[in-house]
Enzyme design. Structure first.
Site, PDB file in Angstrom:
ATOM      1  N   GLU A 273       0.710  -1.245  -0.061  1.00 55.34           N
ATOM      2  CA  GLU A 273       0.080   0.033   0.003  1.00 55.34           C
ATOM      3  C   GLU A 273       0.985   1.322  -0.222  1.00 55.34           C
ATOM      4  OE1 GLU A 273      -3.258  -2.045   2.907  1.00 55.34           O
ATOM      5  OE2 GLU A 273      -2.098  -0.606   3.784  1.00 55.34           O
ATOM      6  N   PRO A 274       1.571   1.442  -1.009  1.00 55.22           N
ATOM      7  CA  PRO A 274       2.603   2.688  -1.066  1.00 55.22           C
ATOM      8  C   PRO A 274       1.802   4.065  -1.306  1.00 55.22           C
ATOM      9  CG  PRO A 274       2.623   1.451  -3.127  1.00 55.22           C
ATOM     10  CD  PRO A 274       1.900   0.792  -2.254  1.00 55.22           C
ATOM     11  N   GLY A 275       1.874   4.840  -0.627  1.00 55.78           N
ATOM     12  CA  GLY A 275       1.450   6.255  -0.889  1.00 55.78           C
ATOM     13  C   GLY A 275       2.481   7.191  -1.269  1.00 55.78           C
ATOM     14  N   ARG A 312       2.373  19.570   6.388  1.00 50.94           N
ATOM     15  CA  ARG A 312       3.408  18.639   7.000  1.00 50.94           C
ATOM     16  C   ARG A 312       4.440  19.409   7.728  1.00 50.94           C
ATOM     17  NH1 ARG A 312       6.272  16.065   3.876  1.00 50.94           N
ATOM     18  NH2 ARG A 312       6.009  14.009   5.141  1.00 50.94           N
ATOM     19  N   TYR A 316       4.141  17.531  11.258  1.00 47.37           N
ATOM     20  CA  TYR A 316       5.150  16.724  11.408  1.00 47.37           C
ATOM     21  C   TYR A 316       6.568  17.235  11.592  1.00 47.37           C
ATOM     22  CZ  TYR A 316       1.281  13.908   9.274  1.00 47.37           C
ATOM     23  OH  TYR A 316       0.182  13.420   9.105  1.00 47.37           O
ATOM     24  N   CYS A 355      -2.815  33.074  10.506  1.00 44.91           N
ATOM     25  CA  CYS A 355      -2.503  33.666  11.918  1.00 44.91           C
ATOM     26  C   CYS A 355      -2.333  32.672  12.886  1.00 44.91           C
ATOM     27  CB  CYS A 355      -3.851  34.665  12.306  1.00 44.91           C
ATOM     28  SG  CYS A 355      -4.428  35.545  10.932  1.00 44.91           S
ATOM     29  N   TYR A 384       0.094  13.876   0.814  1.00 43.00           N
ATOM     30  CA  TYR A 384      -0.560  14.887   1.775  1.00 43.00           C
ATOM     31  C   TYR A 384      -0.269  16.227   1.555  1.00 43.00           C
ATOM     32  CZ  TYR A 384       0.099   9.973   3.211  1.00 43.00           C
ATOM     33  OH  TYR A 384       0.021   8.509   3.182  1.00 43.00           O
TER      34      TYR A 384
HETATM   35  C1  LIG Z   1      -1.186   5.982   5.276  1.00 42.88           C
HETATM   36  C2  LIG Z   1      -1.422   4.552   4.939  1.00 42.88           C
HETATM   37  C3  LIG Z   1      -0.620   3.937   3.838  1.00 42.88           C
HETATM   38  C4  LIG Z   1       0.394   4.926   2.964  1.00 42.88           C
HETATM   39  O1  LIG Z   1       1.227   5.250   3.650  1.00 42.88           O
HETATM   40  P1  LIG Z   1       2.516   6.040   2.889  1.00 42.88           P
HETATM   41  O2  LIG Z   1       3.481   6.496   3.964  1.00 42.88           O
HETATM   42  O3  LIG Z   1       2.137   7.181   2.270  1.00 42.88           O
HETATM   43  O4  LIG Z   1       3.214   5.085   1.976  1.00 42.88           O
HETATM   44  C5  LIG Z   1      -0.887   2.666   3.675  1.00 42.88           C
HETATM   45  N1  LIG Z   1      -1.561   1.962   4.377  1.00 42.88           N
HETATM   46  C6  LIG Z   1      -2.252   2.465   5.279  1.00 42.88           C
HETATM   47  C7  LIG Z   1      -3.134   1.572   6.199  1.00 42.88           C
HETATM   48  C8  LIG Z   1      -2.263   3.693   5.828  1.00 42.88           C
HETATM   49  O5  LIG Z   1      -3.101   4.101   6.687  1.00 42.88           O
END
Ligand SMILES: *Cc1c(COP(=O)(O)O)cnc(C)c1O
Length: 425
Positions: A273-275, A312, A316, A355, A384
């Site tokens: 699940e790469p984001g 971000r 973070y 602000c 993000y």
């Molecule tokens: C946020 C999330 C991701 C993706 O995270 P990245 O850091 O963007 O790769 C994958 N799986 C789950 C369950 C998440 O909550």
């Protein structure tokens, strides 16, 4: 790495000059490179091709429907964490059989929506949630597949807000509870428990936590299989590093080289699940300098993008490389880094108009001298960025633009003042 680069001191997105886009759409704006999304996706798909792997792009990182469509057409599946994201991916033409759904707080309505859609797997995060999925599936005479999200209790070095794989976080189910849950529910006729899910966190720079997580779940899978349970899938989540700084993170092939040897011959379907590793450096945020000012020993560059456009840094303490869109050729950055790239730069805070003291994009950052009206590019803003944006301070959100080679199109228009009050009518 990506397709944003300088030619003769001018920043280009693929073959389009960034200034040209800004002249058409104004600032602040998000500019994406199609080729970068597709390159990153293809690299992950290829790296894991030796075993059956489904890459599910994590929608929360970058959710524009046009981008989801692009990725779906390139064979991507999707990881969603809400009914709204499920709605988006289905509208984008995604195959529901390539959609996985995670999240600690799915509502009954969202579970029903996902059952109706016929998604591939629910990644279930608690025993109660599993019971609710079963209840709704029985009421509606639907069937579903479930992977239990295991909390593997693996240390993951990142910001505390983005670590999710340790016991004290709210995510997943204790690894020592998994066997009991499988024993109780593992043979349900409608809701098939058939895998494990782990997601360690986001923003890591190491392959070792993934190796450790796999080493923890494989013996568990063996125990489950010995009990006659069919375990077909292992979802390893996301969190793979993105190049906020050049060369700072492992590449997809590095992760694959660490993980694949452990999984070969295990008869497991792998889900990833790469984001941000797909989309972070596929986007930049372009902002205009409004003012500069000196305050005591500090020099401020005040720009027209704020924490509502890119939260971000405030949330973070995240690093984003920032550089002028146009610079003398001798100041073209050779890499993106928090280190000083050239002598004779100014150290500034880049701040927005909101602000709040947390409204900054960079602190104590060496930058070439800029002045009012100059354009700055905030790099690696494709993940993000827009998805975490808001209308705080009643600021209409900027447009999203997708560049494809020598052309570009607006894939989300700039919001208007009317948009701000429309739901209040
Ligand atoms: C946020 C999330 C991701 C993706 O995270 P990245 O850091 O963007 O790769 C994958 N799986 C789950 C369950 C998440 O909550």
């Amino acid at each position: 790495m990506d397709h944003f680069h300088y030619k003769f001191g001018r920043l280009f997105a693929e073959e389009v000059e960034v200034r040209q886009i800004v002249e058409a759409v104004g600032t602040p704006c998000y500019i994406y490179s199609k080729a970068t999304f597709l390159d990153h996706l293809a690299k992950v798909q290829q790296a894991y091709s030796p075993i059956g792997t489904l890459v599910c792009f994590s929608v929360k990182a970058c959710a524009n429907i046009h981008i989801l469509r692009l990725l779906a057409e390139a064979g991507s599946g999707f990881d969603v964490v809400s009914g709204g994201e499920l709605f988006r991916v289905l509208k984008a033409g995604a195959d529901p059989k390539k959609v996985v759904y995670a999240g600690v707080g799915k509502t009954d309505a969202e579970i029903r929506q996902a059952l109706n859609a016929g998604i591939a797997y629910f990644n279930v995060e608690s025993e109660q949630e599993l019971q609710v999925v079963i209840d709704i599936a029985e009421q509606d005479r639907r069937s579903a597949k479930v992977a239990l999200r295991v909390n593997p209790d693996v240390e993951y070095q990142t910001h505390a807000y983005t670590a999710t794989g340790q016991k004290q976080t709210k995510f997943g189910i204790d690894i020592d509870r998994i066997l009991a849950i499988f024993q109780q529910y593992g043979r349900h006729p409608r809701v098939r428990l058939c895998g494990l899910h782990v997601h360690l966190g986001s923003g890591g720079k190491l392959t070792s936590p993934y190796v450790e997580a796999v080493q923890k779940v494989l013996p568990l899978i063996e125990v489950l299989r010995k009990q006659g349970l069919m375990i077909e899938v292992l979802d390893l989540g996301g969190g793979y590093g993105a190049e906020y700084e050049s060369g700072s993170v492992p590449l997809p092939e590095d992760y694959a080289a660490a993980i694949l040897p452990l999984l070969e011959g295990q008869g497991l379907r792998l889900i990833l699940e790469p984001g941000k590793s797909i989309c972070a450096n596929a986007g930049i945020l372009v902002t205009r300098v409004l003012y500069t000012k000196q305050s005591g020993s500090k020099r401020f560059v005040i720009v027209d993008a704020g924490m509502n456009d890119l939260i971000r840094p405030a949330l973070y303490d995240a690093f984003h490389f920032i550089w002028p869109v146009e610079v003398p050729e001798e100041l073209v950055p050779v890499r993106r880094s928090r280190r000083l790239l050239f002598e004779g730069l100014e150290t500034v805070d880049v701040v927005g108009p909101i602000c709040e003291s947390a409204d900054f994009l960079a602190k104590d950052r060496p930058l070439p001298r800029v002045q009012r009206s100059d354009l700055l590019a905030v790099f690696t803003a494709g993940a993000y960025g827009f998805t975490m944006s808001s209308n705080y301070n009643a600021r209409p959100r900027g447009p999203e633009v997708l560049v494809d080679k020598d052309g570009f199109r607006i894939i989300r228009r700039r919001e208007t003042y009317q948009d701000l009050i429309a739901p209040e009518q």
